[in-house]
Design an enzyme around this catalytic site. Structure first.
Site, PDB file in Angstrom:
ATOM      1  CG  ASN A 197      52.681  35.598  38.200  1.00 57.58           C
ATOM      2  OD1 ASN A 197      51.856  34.650  37.915  1.00 57.58           O
ATOM      3  ND2 ASN A 197      52.606  36.946  37.354  1.00 57.58           N
TER       4      ASN A 197
ATOM      5  CG  ASP B  13      56.281  37.410  35.464  1.00 62.08           C
ATOM      6  OD1 ASP B  13      55.075  38.030  36.483  1.00 62.08           O
ATOM      7  OD2 ASP B  13      55.545  37.693  34.432  1.00 62.08           O
TER       8      ASP B  13
ATOM      9  CB  SER C  17      38.404  36.743  25.268  1.00 65.46           C
ATOM     10  OG  SER C  17      37.003  36.797  25.468  1.00 65.46           O
TER      11      SER C  17
ATOM     12  CE1 TYR D 188      41.548  39.350  29.570  1.00 65.69           C
ATOM     13  CE2 TYR D 188      39.376  39.963  28.385  1.00 65.69           C
ATOM     14  CZ  TYR D 188      41.016  38.943  28.950  1.00 65.69           C
ATOM     15  OH  TYR D 188      40.486  37.710  28.915  1.00 65.69           O
TER      16      TYR D 188
ATOM     17  CE  LYS E 257      43.761  37.582  27.088  1.00 68.59           C
ATOM     18  NZ  LYS E 257      44.859  36.513  27.170  1.00 68.59           N
TER      19      LYS E 257
ATOM     20  CE1 TYR F 266      40.206  29.654  25.207  1.00 64.55           C
ATOM     21  CE2 TYR F 266      40.761  30.299  27.515  1.00 64.55           C
ATOM     22  CZ  TYR F 266      41.015  29.945  25.932  1.00 64.55           C
ATOM     23  OH  TYR F 266      42.264  29.489  26.283  1.00 64.55           O
TER      24      TYR F 266
ATOM     25  N   PRO G  22      27.894  49.240  33.026  1.00 62.96           N
ATOM     26  CG  PRO G  22      28.799  51.055  34.216  1.00 62.96           C
ATOM     27  CD  PRO G  22      28.536  49.380  34.263  1.00 62.96           C
TER      28      PRO G  22
ATOM     29  CG  ASP H 217      27.331  43.351  31.015  1.00 63.15           C
ATOM     30  OD1 ASP H 217      29.109  43.412  31.145  1.00 63.15           O
ATOM     31  OD2 ASP H 217      26.670  43.268  32.022  1.00 63.15           O
TER      32      ASP H 217
END
Ligand code: NAD
Ligand code: UDP
Length: 341
Positions: free
Chosen positions: A34, A60, A126, A150, A154, A178, A294, A296
């Site tokens: 998109n 989309d 991920s 996020y 996943k 990944y 924050p 991490d």
């Protein structure tokens, strides 16, 4: 075996590199994007690198009708699904946008595939699904616990794919986790140019080297790591792209649902990345220490042995190549892709 592959999000960073590898291996590529965070110029450059044509449909993935007609019209027999929103911080601020795009996008795509009778899928997951791992290296059987919208999007899609694979055993699904993609195509023609201030380390360093940013903020020097800064498993985007072709080849053998880490197995600290980039660009990178970001984690690197054993894939390109290629791309495209008009 040559395949007709639909690449969703193919105009983005990783997708464009995968298009190059697919076309160089003789596969036919249809891209749906998109252009929310991708550029048609990336696709023109994929054609320039490969000397081959691809088909592009601006749509989309939540438009099930558009996706299903693309699958049928182009005789697609496998899908690689990149299209997603991917910024962790933004996902905390705009969770509904992330769940809508990522979850509804995946559901709509899967329904379109069902409708068209396409059952081979490679999905971009991920290492974020491992949360703060109990130890390193991380293997695929580690507990899964995402810590932001996020990551949860996943993980939910992974769960959905496992459920689908259990209910409909004719599906062949590769979930690729990944680690930290970095670098650019060695041609310098395609790469990553984040919109706004980069969240990720490598693009921030590249933009600092090219003078777009004054100084890198190093987020934390008090982690329990060898120099106190965060350690990650950076993987060259071309290696990552080749992992998708290995996964696609494995799907042709009808394995059901398979899950693999794509990482190198080596972790580098922030300061080691800075030093490697300084060697690549021949200039000092100004940096200052700041407090931890924050959310991490201290350290995260892959056990890539399952991908080596089952996919016959392992990363070949080292940190020096990631930095050199990232710098070549940055110098040639300091503002990212030009306006297509
Ligand atoms: P990117 O933003 O460069 O590419 C994603 C592409 O998808 C963009 O071109 C965007 O325009 C398109 N897109 C987004 N939503 C869409 C939608 N609803 N319909 C159609 N197109 C849409 O991101 P990337 O770095 O290439 O990441 C690709 C995939 O890999 C994503 O799923 C991301 O979550 C995953 N991933 C990325 C990283 C990373 O650090 N880059 C790490 C782990 C996983
Ligand atoms: N990092 C940093 N400064 C930045 C961006 C990142 O010090 O401007 C650090 C971050 O704290 C982490 C590493 O670099 O230790 C990799 O961060 P990135 O956001 O690239 O990847 P992720 O945190 O998603 O693994």
């Amino acid at each position: 075996m040559s395949r007709n592959v639909l690449v969703t999000g193919g105009a983005g960073y990783i997708g464009s590199h995968v298009c190059v590898e697919l076309m160089q291996q003789g596969h036919q590529v249809v891209v749906i994007d998109n252009l929310d965070n991708g550029s048609p110029v990336a696709l023109q450059r994929v054609e320039q690198i490969t000397g081959k044509r691809l088909r592009f449909i601006q749509a989309d993935v939540r438009d099930q009708v558009a996706v299903q007609s693309a699958l049928v019209e182009h005789g697609v027999d496998a899908v690689i699904h990149f299209a997603a929103l991917k910024a962790v911080g933004e996902s905390v601020a705009r969770p509904l946008a992330y769940y809508d795009n990522n979850l509804n996008g995946a559901i709509s795509l899967l329904r379109a595939m069902q409708g068209a009778g396409v059952t081979d899928l490679v999905f971009s997951s991920s290492a974020t699904v491992y949360g703060d791992p109990r130890s390193n290296p991380i293997s695929e059987d580690f507990p899964l616990r995402a810590t932001n919208p996020y990551g949860r999007s996943k993980l939910m899609i992974e769960d959905m794919l496992r459920d689908l694979g259990a209910a409909e055993p004719n599906w062949n699904i590769s979930i690729l986790r990944y680690f930290n993609p970095a670098g650019a195509h060695p041609s310098g023609l395609i790469g990553e140019h984040p919109s706004g201030v980069p969240n990720n380390l490598m693009p921030y360093i590249a933009q600092t080297a090219s003078g777009l940013r004054d100084c890198l903020a190093v987020f934390g020097d008090d982690y329990p790591t060898r120099d106190g800064t965060g350690v990650r498993d950076y993987i060259h985007v071309v290696d990552l792209a080749r992992g998708h072709l290995s996964a696609l080849a494995r799907l042709a053998q009808h394995p059901g649902v398979i899950i693999h880490n794509l990482g190198t197995g080596t972790g580098y600290s922030v300061l080691e990345i800075v030093a490697a980039f300084e060697r690549a660009c021949g200039m000092p990178i100004p940096y200052r220490m700041e407090s931890r970001r924050p959310g991490d984690i201290a350290e995260c690197f892959a056990d890539p042995s399952l991908a080596r054993a089952e996919l016959g894939w392992s990363a070949q390109l080292d940190l020096a190549a990631m930095c050199a290629d990232s710098w070549r791309w940055q110098q040639a495209n300091p503002q990212g892709y030009p306006d297509p008009s």
